[in-house]
Write a protein that holds these residues in place. Structure first.
Motif, PDB file in Angstrom:
ATOM      1  N   SER A   1      -6.523   2.711  -0.241  1.00  0.00           N
ATOM      2  CA  SER A   1      -7.184   2.674   1.067  1.00  0.00           C
ATOM      3  C   SER A   1      -7.127   1.232   1.584  1.00  0.00           C
ATOM      4  O   SER A   1      -6.879   0.293   0.823  1.00  0.00           O
ATOM      5  CB  SER A   1      -8.615   3.204   0.998  1.00  0.00           C
ATOM      6  OG  SER A   1      -9.302   2.629  -0.071  1.00  0.00           O
TER       7      SER A   1
ATOM      8  N   CYS B   1       1.653   3.470   7.021  1.00  0.00           N
ATOM      9  CA  CYS B   1       0.546   3.772   6.090  1.00  0.00           C
ATOM     10  C   CYS B   1      -0.150   5.069   6.495  1.00  0.00           C
ATOM     11  O   CYS B   1      -0.536   5.867   5.634  1.00  0.00           O
ATOM     12  CB  CYS B   1      -0.463   2.622   6.058  1.00  0.00           C
ATOM     13  SG  CYS B   1       0.139   1.170   5.169  1.00  0.00           S
TER      14      CYS B   1
ATOM     15  N   ILE C   1      -2.948   7.036   4.125  1.00  0.00           N
ATOM     16  CA  ILE C   1      -3.783   5.975   3.552  1.00  0.00           C
ATOM     17  C   ILE C   1      -4.946   5.722   4.506  1.00  0.00           C
ATOM     18  O   ILE C   1      -4.732   5.275   5.638  1.00  0.00           O
ATOM     19  CB  ILE C   1      -2.959   4.680   3.350  1.00  0.00           C
ATOM     20  CG1 ILE C   1      -1.728   4.986   2.477  1.00  0.00           C
ATOM     21  CG2 ILE C   1      -3.822   3.583   2.739  1.00  0.00           C
ATOM     22  CD1 ILE C   1      -0.751   3.818   2.338  1.00  0.00           C
TER      23      ILE C   1
ATOM     24  N   VAL D   1       1.212   4.082  -3.090  1.00  0.00           N
ATOM     25  CA  VAL D   1       0.994   5.530  -2.950  1.00  0.00           C
ATOM     26  C   VAL D   1       2.172   6.297  -3.546  1.00  0.00           C
ATOM     27  O   VAL D   1       1.995   7.306  -4.238  1.00  0.00           O
ATOM     28  CB  VAL D   1       0.755   5.913  -1.476  1.00  0.00           C
ATOM     29  CG1 VAL D   1       0.806   7.422  -1.280  1.00  0.00           C
ATOM     30  CG2 VAL D   1      -0.595   5.365  -1.002  1.00  0.00           C
TER      31      VAL D   1
ATOM     32  N   ALA E   1       0.838  -1.211   0.000  1.00  0.00           N
ATOM     33  CA  ALA E   1       0.000   0.000   0.000  1.00  0.00           C
ATOM     34  C   ALA E   1       0.868   1.255   0.000  1.00  0.00           C
ATOM     35  O   ALA E   1       0.645   2.194  -0.776  1.00  0.00           O
ATOM     36  CB  ALA E   1      -0.919  -0.005   1.225  1.00  0.00           C
ATOM     37  N   ARG E   2       1.867   1.263   0.868  1.00  0.00           N
ATOM     38  CA  ARG E   2       2.763   2.422   0.982  1.00  0.00           C
ATOM     39  C   ARG E   2       3.523   2.662  -0.326  1.00  0.00           C
ATOM     40  O   ARG E   2       3.592   3.800  -0.802  1.00  0.00           O
ATOM     41  CB  ARG E   2       3.731   2.167   2.141  1.00  0.00           C
ATOM     42  CG  ARG E   2       4.860   3.140   2.261  1.00  0.00           C
ATOM     43  CD  ARG E   2       5.542   3.056   3.626  1.00  0.00           C
ATOM     44  NE  ARG E   2       5.772   1.730   4.137  1.00  0.00           N
ATOM     45  CZ  ARG E   2       6.833   0.971   3.825  1.00  0.00           C
ATOM     46  NH1 ARG E   2       7.753   1.418   2.987  1.00  0.00           N
ATOM     47  NH2 ARG E   2       6.971  -0.226   4.369  1.00  0.00           N
TER      48      ARG E   2
END
Lengths: 221, 221
Positions: A76, A95, A100, A69, A65-66
């Motif tokens: 999300s 995050c 996020i 981004v 996720a990180r």
């Protein structure tokens, strides 16, 4: 290439840490990075919802996720069971530093996403998913949004896969370290391999192909 | 872009770990990966000798060595002072798993290398290098082989650089997180930035440029 059963996958994880000296933080960082790179190679940077499980597969998802981004995706997290282990709390804090958001309603969030990342369960999973993950998997089965699964399509058996077609078939599968046996039943569009940390001796035993250049992932199919 | 003084660099490291929740293992893995990627972007995969210091700069070098081998380089390590800290012992064990030899004779090893990586000292270094590193730096000053320095050219002052030209000027400098003040005096061919882990808020304060695509490094000059 050798497709790993559950015991072989577990033994390799033990070797990576005890014999070769990797920490879980290092392995998870490189695994999550490779998941993000695989996704960025095939999908436009859009809205991505990551469904995070309570174990290491979820940890890989938090790392991914990180990095997503950083690649321009709007990420999300749906993270219904948040374990108290320091490792996961730290990954979640990272995050948060990347703004996020955590979402509560899975269906609404899927509707407003372009891509779903399934980081619920990995190769240690056995049996049938328990609440609340049974419903989560049912929801993923009923969406037509593309799903990218981390290591294993969640709900599948690591060895036999999904012989009754009771679960979902992801659009992308990112196998980590080496593909598990169930990956031979993967019918989605993109099969990648990630986790560029396997020492040459082990890579040769497992028949892992050479990664191209400085890439952290390889497309297998 | 903001060039960091020593105190600012230390404060940022503290924030990355205590405020944003990164572990040293994660930061070092991503830092070392970015050093290896920067090197692979500018130099042919040849024989690379990594000079490893006793602290975190040396740790970044150990990580870079492992990734460079994965990119096809033939790496060896000159590691005269090996600390007993578990982190460094584990990183060295990973290098052993990748069959990276330790060398004893620096001059002979430089002669048989195409590129030298200087991972001796980072931004915490102050004063004059002590034995055996004084001689190591003198040897690096007297070679005409290209040198790639990790974060700081070793022996330079993190803020004032090398005003008396007493040390060496590397061919490549890979600044980590953000360039330190001494980087403004860098006259080599390639200045890169690595360490793609800075949260947006901090990145904006420091004026860090956007990394391209999924790259783990940026060429600054």
């Amino acid at each position: 290439m050798f497709y790993l059963g559950q015991k072989a996958a577990q033994a390799i994880d033990v070797d990576l840490m005890s014999k070769y000296g990797y920490s879980i933080d290092q392995l998870m960082e490189l695994a999550g990075l490779s998941v993000a790179e695989s996704i960025a190679a095939e999908y436009q940077a859009g809205r991505v919802l990551l469904c995070i499980g309570p174990g290491n597969n979820g940890g890989d998802g938090l790392v991914a996720a990180r990095h997503l981004v950083q690649y321009g995706f709007h990420a999300s997290l749906f993270y219904p069971v948040q374990p108290s282990k320091d490792l996961y709390k730290a990954l979640l804090r990272q995050c948060e530093a990347f703004k996020i958001p955590l979402v509560q309603d899975l269906k609404t969030s899927i509707d407003s996403s372009d891509l779903i990342v399934d980081a619920l369960f990995g190769f240690s999973f056995k049996g049938s998913p328990r609440a609340p993950f049974d419903k989560v998997i049912e929801t993923l089965r009923n969406t037509n949004k593309p799903i990218a699964s981390v290591d294993i399509p969640s709900g599948w058996d690591v060895e036999t896969g999904d012989p009754q077609s009771a679960g979902f078939c992801p659009d992308m599968l990112v196998s980590l370290t080496a593909p598990k046996q169930c990956a031979s039943g993967f019918k989605g569009r993109f099969h990648y391999l990630g986790g560029r940390f396997v020492p040459p001796e082990m890579a040769s035993t497992l028949g892992i192909p050479e990664y191209p250049g400085t890439s952290n992932c390889i497309r297998l199919a």
